[in-house]
Design a protein around this motif. Structure first.
Motif, mmCIF file in Angstrom:
data_model
loop_
_atom_site.group_PDB
_atom_site.id
_atom_site.type_symbol
_atom_site.label_atom_id
_atom_site.label_comp_id
_atom_site.label_asym_id
_atom_site.label_seq_id
_atom_site.Cartn_x
_atom_site.Cartn_y
_atom_site.Cartn_z
ATOM 1 N N HIS A 138 -8.620 -12.139 -32.945
ATOM 2 C CA HIS A 138 -7.869 -11.684 -31.773
ATOM 3 C C HIS A 138 -8.496 -10.424 -31.164
ATOM 4 O O HIS A 138 -8.723 -10.355 -29.940
ATOM 5 C CB HIS A 138 -6.421 -11.403 -32.163
ATOM 6 N N LEU A 139 -8.788 -9.448 -32.009
ATOM 7 C CA LEU A 139 -9.360 -8.197 -31.501
ATOM 8 C C LEU A 139 -10.742 -8.424 -30.902
ATOM 9 O O LEU A 139 -11.057 -7.911 -29.820
ATOM 10 C CB LEU A 139 -9.437 -7.165 -32.625
ATOM 11 N N ASN B 49 -10.290 -11.404 -27.756
ATOM 12 C CA ASN B 49 -9.354 -11.144 -26.665
ATOM 13 C C ASN B 49 -9.281 -9.673 -26.244
ATOM 14 O O ASN B 49 -9.138 -9.391 -25.049
ATOM 15 C CB ASN B 49 -7.956 -11.629 -27.056
ATOM 16 N N VAL B 50 -9.335 -8.754 -27.208
ATOM 17 C CA VAL B 50 -9.185 -7.334 -26.879
ATOM 18 C C VAL B 50 -10.535 -6.706 -26.517
ATOM 19 O O VAL B 50 -10.686 -6.084 -25.458
ATOM 20 C CB VAL B 50 -8.530 -6.575 -28.053
ATOM 21 N N GLN C 198 -14.312 -0.608 -21.250
ATOM 22 C CA GLN C 198 -12.893 -0.936 -21.242
ATOM 23 C C GLN C 198 -12.080 0.217 -21.838
ATOM 24 O O GLN C 198 -12.561 0.941 -22.708
ATOM 25 C CB GLN C 198 -12.636 -2.199 -22.070
ATOM 26 N N TRP D 28 -10.274 0.150 -30.593
ATOM 27 C CA TRP D 28 -10.151 -1.231 -31.062
ATOM 28 C C TRP D 28 -11.379 -1.668 -31.836
ATOM 29 O O TRP D 28 -11.280 -2.461 -32.783
ATOM 30 C CB TRP D 28 -9.897 -2.170 -29.877
#
Length: 260
Positions: A128-129, A132-133, A161, A167
């Motif tokens: 996910h990180l 998507n992040v 970003q 992150w």
């Protein structure tokens, strides 16, 4: 023996190849990076104890997820937890233990699930990180098409970003501590043996075509996905290990020159 499948060129093995190659490379680079991190902290402090403490603090988010995953799955499976620690300690064999969860011995299936919990939780979060992040999914098509000149520019754009490096750090800490330890894997051999026997019996019973057409593609795609996630973890580690290795060489030479 599996017979050739009608209309196929046999079984696909890209999932196994991707998973094994990504895992082996990650283990090698991760070991190298951990060594360089500890060396960096030792060069800064001059004290082994402080170096290990700083190293442990840096990886604490991953350790917290690792041990929490053990404890949560043990609780869900109604296996009593005898002790939990998030503090690092040196083992008699010289290895550093960043934390632990002690559970009451139970059947091999529940032991295996408890042991696998950090890896499952870690891969889900890293996927996910990373995708998507952090936006690494934009790099995958470039990598697959071997567009090497466009990769650095796109990767640099991702760093612009908001909160990218926060992150990135969490992705590193989680991926660097999600690999199961020897204690986590102690029940996996029993599960693997049982699964192997089941597959062998199914083949002897004439179900090899069904296994090849139904279960093998699912397994292949699952391993291919895991290989991608491990590849994300590998990329994160590679971004850190080379600059840190160079920095350690510079600091070591500078300190040597000052002593001379």
């Amino acid at each position: 023996m599996l017979r050739p499948l009608p209309g196929k060129h046999g079984l696909a093995f890209e999932g196994i190849a991707a998973f094994i190659s990504s895992l082996v490379l990650l283990l090698v680079i991760q070991r190298w990076l951990h060594h360089e991190m500890q060396a960096f902290f030792f060069l800064l402090t001059g004290r082994p104890g402080w170096a290990l403490a700083l190293f442990s603090i840096l990886l604490f988010p991953g350790v917290l997820l690792h041990e929490t995953s053990h404890a949560l799955v043990a609780w869900l499976l109604r296996v009593p937890v005898q002790g939990v620690s998030l503090l690092p300690r040196l083992l008699p064999d010289g290895q550093l233990e960043l934390g632990y969860v002690r559970t009451t011995p139970t059947d091999f299936l529940r032991d295996a699930l408890i042991g696998a919990a950090p890896f499952l939780a870690g891969t889900l979060l890293v996927a996910h990180l990373g995708l998507n992040v952090l936006g690494f999914k934009t790099l995958i098509p470039l990598f697959l098409r071997a567009e090497w000149q466009a990769l650095p520019q796109q990767a640099l754009a991702l760093t612009q970003q908001p909160d990218f490096w926060l992150w990135f750090y969490l992705t590193f800490a989680i991926s660097s501590t999600m690999i199961p330890s020897a204690a986590d894997r102690r029940a996996w051999w029993a599960v693997g043996t049982v699964l192997g026997i089941v597959v062998l019996v199914a083949i002897l019973a004439g179900a090899e075509q069904w296994l090849a057409l139904t279960l093998w593609p699912l397994l292949n795609r699952g391993l291919l996905t895991l290989g991608l996630v491990l590849g994300i973890a590998l990329a994160v580690h590679l971004v850190l290990v080379l600059p840190l290795w160079g920095l350690n060489r510079v600091i070591a030479r500078a300190r040597h020159a000052l002593r001379v």
